[in-house]
Design a protein around this motif. Structure first.
Motif, short mmCIF file in Angstrom:
data_model
loop_
_atom_site.label_atom_id
_atom_site.label_comp_id
_atom_site.label_asym_id
_atom_site.label_seq_id
_atom_site.Cartn_x
_atom_site.Cartn_y
_atom_site.Cartn_z
N ARG A 9 7.89 -16.50 9.34
CA ARG A 9 8.63 -17.72 9.63
C ARG A 9 7.74 -18.91 9.96
O ARG A 9 8.23 -20.03 10.13
CB ARG A 9 9.59 -17.49 10.81
N SER A 10 6.44 -18.70 10.04
CA SER A 10 5.52 -19.77 10.38
C SER A 10 5.24 -20.66 9.17
O SER A 10 4.83 -20.18 8.11
CB SER A 10 4.20 -19.18 10.90
N GLY A 11 5.43 -21.97 9.34
CA GLY A 11 5.08 -22.90 8.27
C GLY A 11 3.60 -22.95 8.01
O GLY A 11 3.16 -23.14 6.87
N ASN A 12 2.78 -22.79 9.05
CA ASN A 12 1.34 -22.79 8.87
C ASN A 12 0.89 -21.56 8.09
O ASN A 12 -0.01 -21.64 7.25
CB ASN A 12 0.63 -22.86 10.22
N CYS A 13 1.51 -20.41 8.38
CA CYS A 13 1.19 -19.21 7.60
C CYS A 13 1.67 -19.37 6.16
O CYS A 13 0.98 -18.95 5.22
CB CYS A 13 1.84 -17.99 8.23
N TYR A 14 2.83 -19.99 5.99
CA TYR A 14 3.36 -20.16 4.64
C TYR A 14 2.42 -20.97 3.77
O TYR A 14 2.19 -20.64 2.59
CB TYR A 14 4.74 -20.82 4.68
N LYS A 15 1.85 -22.04 4.30
CA LYS A 15 0.99 -22.87 3.46
C LYS A 15 -0.23 -22.07 2.97
O LYS A 15 -0.69 -22.27 1.84
CB LYS A 15 0.58 -24.16 4.17
N SER A 96 -5.41 -34.43 7.80
CA SER A 96 -5.31 -34.85 9.19
C SER A 96 -3.87 -35.20 9.57
O SER A 96 -3.42 -34.92 10.68
CB SER A 96 -6.23 -36.05 9.45
N VAL A 97 -3.13 -35.80 8.64
CA VAL A 97 -1.71 -36.08 8.89
C VAL A 97 -0.96 -34.78 9.16
O VAL A 97 -0.13 -34.69 10.07
CB VAL A 97 -1.09 -36.84 7.69
N ILE A 102 2.39 -34.49 11.48
CA ILE A 102 3.42 -33.48 11.19
C ILE A 102 3.47 -32.43 12.28
O ILE A 102 4.55 -32.00 12.70
CB ILE A 102 3.15 -32.84 9.81
N ALA A 103 2.31 -32.03 12.79
CA ALA A 103 2.26 -31.01 13.83
C ALA A 103 2.87 -31.47 15.14
O ALA A 103 3.23 -30.64 15.99
CB ALA A 103 0.80 -30.58 14.08
N ASN A 104 3.04 -32.77 15.31
CA ASN A 104 3.63 -33.31 16.54
C ASN A 104 5.02 -33.90 16.32
O ASN A 104 5.53 -34.60 17.19
CB ASN A 104 2.70 -34.36 17.14
N SER A 105 5.60 -33.61 15.17
CA SER A 105 6.93 -34.14 14.88
C SER A 105 7.80 -33.10 14.20
O SER A 105 8.55 -32.37 14.85
CB SER A 105 6.81 -35.41 14.01
N LEU A 106 7.67 -32.99 12.89
CA LEU A 106 8.50 -32.07 12.12
C LEU A 106 8.29 -30.61 12.54
O LEU A 106 9.26 -29.85 12.65
CB LEU A 106 8.20 -32.25 10.62
N ALA A 169 -1.27 -28.57 2.45
CA ALA A 169 -1.27 -28.70 3.91
C ALA A 169 0.00 -29.40 4.39
O ALA A 169 0.65 -28.95 5.35
CB ALA A 169 -2.51 -29.47 4.37
N CYS A 170 0.38 -30.47 3.74
CA CYS A 170 1.55 -31.23 4.16
C CYS A 170 2.86 -30.59 3.69
O CYS A 170 3.91 -30.77 4.32
CB CYS A 170 1.47 -32.67 3.65
N TYR A 171 2.79 -29.83 2.60
CA TYR A 171 4.00 -29.21 2.07
C TYR A 171 4.53 -28.10 2.97
O TYR A 171 5.74 -27.87 3.02
CB TYR A 171 3.72 -28.66 0.67
N GLY A 172 3.64 -27.41 3.69
CA GLY A 172 4.06 -26.26 4.48
C GLY A 172 5.30 -26.50 5.31
O GLY A 172 6.26 -25.72 5.27
#
Length: 208
Positions: A9-15, A96-97, A102-106, A169-172
């Motif tokens: 379920r992790s978006g970071n793992c998914y990317k 970096s975005v 993204i890491a501090n919003s979505l 990176a941003c798509y995750g």
């Protein structure tokens, strides 16, 4: 063989899973039950300094942080995913975005919808009373708006005719925007970019 310490379920793992699929790199997945705190062990800390997923073991090398992993994989196995010098700065800026805006919003906004405010607060390291969901919503609208504006001007975040690791990176978490109750039709250029990524050879959807 690469070993990816992963949670579905992790978006970071998914990317990272997505990038491995796009570059056709074999790996074995090791599930880490972060909701049951199975990541909070000394053994896992030797692999991931902050006890976070994803983490990748490549031979004798342990790499943590999704963006560090993406860059390692690109340098080691898929240099075609790295922007050439004229666009290298833009690639790193959009990475970096992902790591900041993204890491501090979505990312935390989606977490509140998926696991609830109490569990989200635990993972974010704050008390539930300090969880600023309206602030997350405002920041999410801002970053998605900036991404949409950029993608109305160019097919890929770093420019050029082909995607780079910045797009992955941003798509995750952009791929998971609906899980944060985001109406993606409000961002037509971003929605079209998501479709372009979904059409890449080897693409795998979230959860796979």
């Amino acid at each position: 063989m690469l070993t990816l310490y992963d949670h579905p379920r992790s978006g970071n793992c998914y990317k990272v899973r997505l990038f491995l699929a796009l570059i056709g790199q074999d790996y074995q997945s090791c599930f880490v039950d972060v909701l049951a705190r199975k990541n909070q062990t000394e053994a896992f800390e030797r692999i991931s300094a902050f006890q976070q997923v994803p983490a990748l073991v490549d031979g004798g090398l342990s790499i943590w942080d999704s963006h560090a992993i993406l860059l390692h994989l690109a340098h080691q196995y898929a240099p075609q995913w790295l922007a050439p010098p004229p666009r290298l700065g833009a690639m790193h800026a959009w990475i970096s975005v992902s790591a900041n805006e993204i890491a501090n919003s979505l990312q935390p906004l989606r977490l509140t919808h998926v696991v609830g405010n109490a569990e989200a607060a635990h993972h974010l390291g704050v008390s539930e009373s300090l969880l600023d969901v309206p602030g997350m919503e405002r920041r999410t609208a801002r970053v998605l708006g900036r991404m949409d504006k950029r993608l109305a001007q160019t097919r890929w975040l770093a420019g050029g005719d082909v995607p780079t690791v910045a797009d992955i990176a941003c798509y995750g978490y952009a791929a998971l925007a609906e899980e944060a109750a985001i109406d993606i039709t409000a961002y037509p250029a971003l929605a079209a970019w998501r479709q372009r990524i979904q059409q890449l050879p080897g693409y795998v959807p979230p959860g796979s």
